[in-house]
Write a protein that holds these residues in place. Structure first.
Motif, mmCIF file in Angstrom:
data_model
loop_
_atom_site.group_PDB
_atom_site.id
_atom_site.type_symbol
_atom_site.label_atom_id
_atom_site.label_comp_id
_atom_site.label_asym_id
_atom_site.label_seq_id
_atom_site.Cartn_x
_atom_site.Cartn_y
_atom_site.Cartn_z
ATOM 1 N N MET A 189 0.828 -1.197 0.000
ATOM 2 C CA MET A 189 0.000 0.000 0.000
ATOM 3 C C MET A 189 0.869 1.256 0.000
ATOM 4 O O MET A 189 0.379 2.315 -0.335
ATOM 5 N N GLU A 190 2.141 1.095 0.367
ATOM 6 C CA GLU A 190 3.036 2.242 0.368
ATOM 7 C C GLU A 190 3.200 2.830 -1.028
ATOM 8 O O GLU A 190 3.440 4.022 -1.169
ATOM 9 N N ALA A 191 3.042 2.008 -2.076
ATOM 10 C CA ALA A 191 3.265 2.456 -3.443
ATOM 11 C C ALA A 191 1.962 2.842 -4.146
ATOM 12 O O ALA A 191 1.956 3.001 -5.367
ATOM 13 N N ILE A 192 0.866 3.017 -3.415
ATOM 14 C CA ILE A 192 -0.413 3.351 -4.035
ATOM 15 C C ILE A 192 -0.334 4.639 -4.842
ATOM 16 O O ILE A 192 -0.989 4.780 -5.861
ATOM 17 N N GLY A 193 0.534 5.545 -4.443
ATOM 18 C CA GLY A 193 0.701 6.796 -5.178
ATOM 19 C C GLY A 193 1.291 6.605 -6.558
ATOM 20 O O GLY A 193 1.158 7.463 -7.431
ATOM 21 N N GLN A 194 1.932 5.473 -6.790
ATOM 22 C CA GLN A 194 2.533 5.190 -8.088
ATOM 23 C C GLN A 194 1.532 4.631 -9.087
ATOM 24 O O GLN A 194 1.835 4.516 -10.271
ATOM 25 N N SER A 209 -6.692 -4.982 -10.360
ATOM 26 C CA SER A 209 -5.621 -5.791 -10.964
ATOM 27 C C SER A 209 -4.326 -5.634 -10.188
ATOM 28 O O SER A 209 -3.589 -6.596 -9.980
ATOM 29 N N TRP A 210 -4.052 -4.414 -9.768
ATOM 30 C CA TRP A 210 -2.832 -4.115 -9.013
ATOM 31 C C TRP A 210 -2.833 -4.875 -7.686
ATOM 32 O O TRP A 210 -1.849 -5.520 -7.326
ATOM 33 N N ILE A 247 -0.403 -8.039 -6.374
ATOM 34 C CA ILE A 247 0.320 -7.989 -5.096
ATOM 35 C C ILE A 247 -0.003 -9.229 -4.269
ATOM 36 O O ILE A 247 0.887 -9.876 -3.716
ATOM 37 N N LEU A 248 -1.280 -9.589 -4.200
ATOM 38 C CA LEU A 248 -1.709 -10.762 -3.442
ATOM 39 C C LEU A 248 -1.087 -12.037 -3.996
ATOM 40 O O LEU A 248 -0.565 -12.866 -3.245
ATOM 41 N N ILE A 249 -1.109 -12.182 -5.306
ATOM 42 C CA ILE A 249 -0.519 -13.370 -5.932
ATOM 43 C C ILE A 249 0.969 -13.434 -5.644
ATOM 44 O O ILE A 249 1.494 -14.485 -5.276
#
Length: 118
Positions: A1-6, A15-16, A20-22
């Motif tokens: 979640m730290e990269a949500i801004g990207q 999809s994102w 991440i989960l996979i």
């Protein structure tokens, strides 16, 4: 979640998050698999029986798998790419075994339709 801004397009959030989960699930399986013994094959006849798969066929399969929704995609990847048993997948996904079996059957049907339709 730290990269949500990207994340450039909000419509790709699902999809994102799925990716991440996979990736987290695969990393956990890799970590746990280090302690499992590799099966010993008596002969390599099993490898000779399989017909070679072309690069185009592999790409078609990967595209079809990518079209699957979660958790169908995760179940197929875990089952066929990492040789996990459905019991282990159910535990990983924290789902009842019966649900995973149904999703597995549905995922195979969807893949079959995707691949037949081209």
């Amino acid at each position: 979640m730290e990269a949500i801004g990207q994340l450039k397009k909000p419509e790709f959030f699902k999809s994102w998050m799925t990716r991440i989960l996979i990736n987290c699930a695969l990393a956990e399986l890799r970590r746990n698999r280090r302690y499992a013994e590799e099966p010993e094959w008596e002969s390599e006849e099993w490898a000779q029986e399989e017909a070679p798969v072309s690069a185009e066929e592999k790409m078609d399969l990967y595209r079809a798998i990518d079209r699957l929704d979660y958790p169908y995609k995760v179940i197929i990847i875990q089952k066929y790419f990492f040789d996990c048993k459905l019991n282990d997948i159910a535990e990983l996904l924290e789902m009842p075994l019966g649900t995973v079996k149904v999703y597995h059957a549905r995922a195979k049907e969807k893949l079959k339709r995707y691949l037949e339709s081209g």
